[in-house]
Design a protein around this motif. Structure first.
Motif: not given
Length: 318
Positions: A39, A205, A256-257, A259-260, A263, A265, A268, A271-272, A275
């Protein structure tokens, strides 16, 4: 004549997912750490790994560079390290034919895509400052000349504090580590990315949109770390000396971006942001003396903030 075809958004996102799986083949029991390093890379940042020796921090960083096909250099930080040891230095050379002398710059180990700054807390402030300049500017200045570092450029530093514990693997993971590292075979990682694809993922991202509720939620979390803010919880007002600045909100959104994207996705979710809140905020929250006396650390304070600051409603798209 042939032309290179740039990978599409879906292909880049899939490569990010495969990258996490590939590194996890060698690094056992450290899934959370692997994810957080990736990340940080996708968000265009740097990372500090804190833990006692023997937890595969160096192997982890080397494995990431192998899977991403990026140039890797390791710097062992020591109390006698000087800035030129990492940035490089000028050496005098003599032309034996003409007798003329001239200076030639010999690049230091910082000229790489991924730099492992091992035990960074052991080195003098001047040397740390030289590395921090390279991390911020992606360039070094020697003898009045500024030289760009290769892109992408990431610094992954390690720190071994005696007073802190590391995150040890479970019993099953530890047995798996013994099985994988004491035999004749070694785990070879397949290359997943290269420098161009990594830059593409970093750009993707940044391209991911962040709606107003996401921005407000990130700002609210950052503001809640400040003891003088009206929205900060009672525990923060009582036990925090300094809170996070506006850059914390930037890191929350970019993390958060990333992390998505890891995953698979392109949107955002609350939960991202939640996290990435702990790895983003815990080193930006400075507990006061009262907190230290009562054994209240930064992680406890960040957890309290996450419990007290409500995320956007589920019917609001981020």
């Amino acid at each position: 004549m042939t032309a290179a075809v740039k990978p599409g958004r879906e292909a880049l996102a899939e490569s990010a997912v495969r990258l996490r799986r590939e590194v996890a083949r060698r690094i056992i029991g450290q899934d959370t750490v692997v994810e957080e390093i990736l990340m940080a890379i996708l968000a265009g940042g740097h990372a500090l790994l804190v833990g006692v020796p023997g937890l595969a921090k160096t192997l982890l960083i080397r494995s990431v560079s192998e899977a991403m096909q990026l140039e890797f250099r390791r710097i062992q930080f020591t109390p006698d390290l000087v800035p030129s040891d990492i940035t490089g230095t000028e050496v005098m050379e003599e032309d034996h034919a003409t007798g003329e002398r001239h200076f030639r710059f010999v690049r230091g180990p910082v000229f790489a895509n991924i730099v492992l700054a091992d035990e960074i807390n052991r080195t003098p402030p001047r040397t740390q400052a030289a590395l921090l300049e390279a991390m911020q500017e992606h360039s070094v200045t020697v003898a009045g000349e500024t030289m760009r570092l290769p892109e992408p450029f990431f610094v992954l530093a390690t720190q071994n504090p005696i007073e802190q514990e590391g995150t040890y693997p479970s019993a099953d993971d530890e047995v798996a580590i013994l099985r994988a590292t004491t035999g004749a075979q070694t785990v070879e990682l397949a290359p997943v990315l290269d420098a161009a694809h990594t830059l593409g993922l970093m750009h993707l991202t940044r391209q991911m949109p962040a709606a107003e509720p996401a921005l407000r939620y990130a700002a609210a979390l950052a503001r809640a770390t400040r003891p003088d803010a009206a929205e900060s919880p009672e525990l923060v007002r009582r036990y925090v000396r300094w809170g996070a600045g506006p850059r914390a909100g930037q890191s929350l959104i970019l993390g958060a971006k990333a992390h998505a994207l890891l995953d698979g996705r392109f949107a955002v979710a609350p939960e991202d942001i939640r996290r990435v809140a702990l790895p983003v905020l815990r080193h930006r929250v400075l507990p006061n003396f009262a907190a230290e006396a009562e054994g209240i650390g930064a992680e406890r304070l960040v957890t309290e903030i996450l419990e007290r600051v409500p995320p956007p409603r589920s019917d609001i798209r981020l």
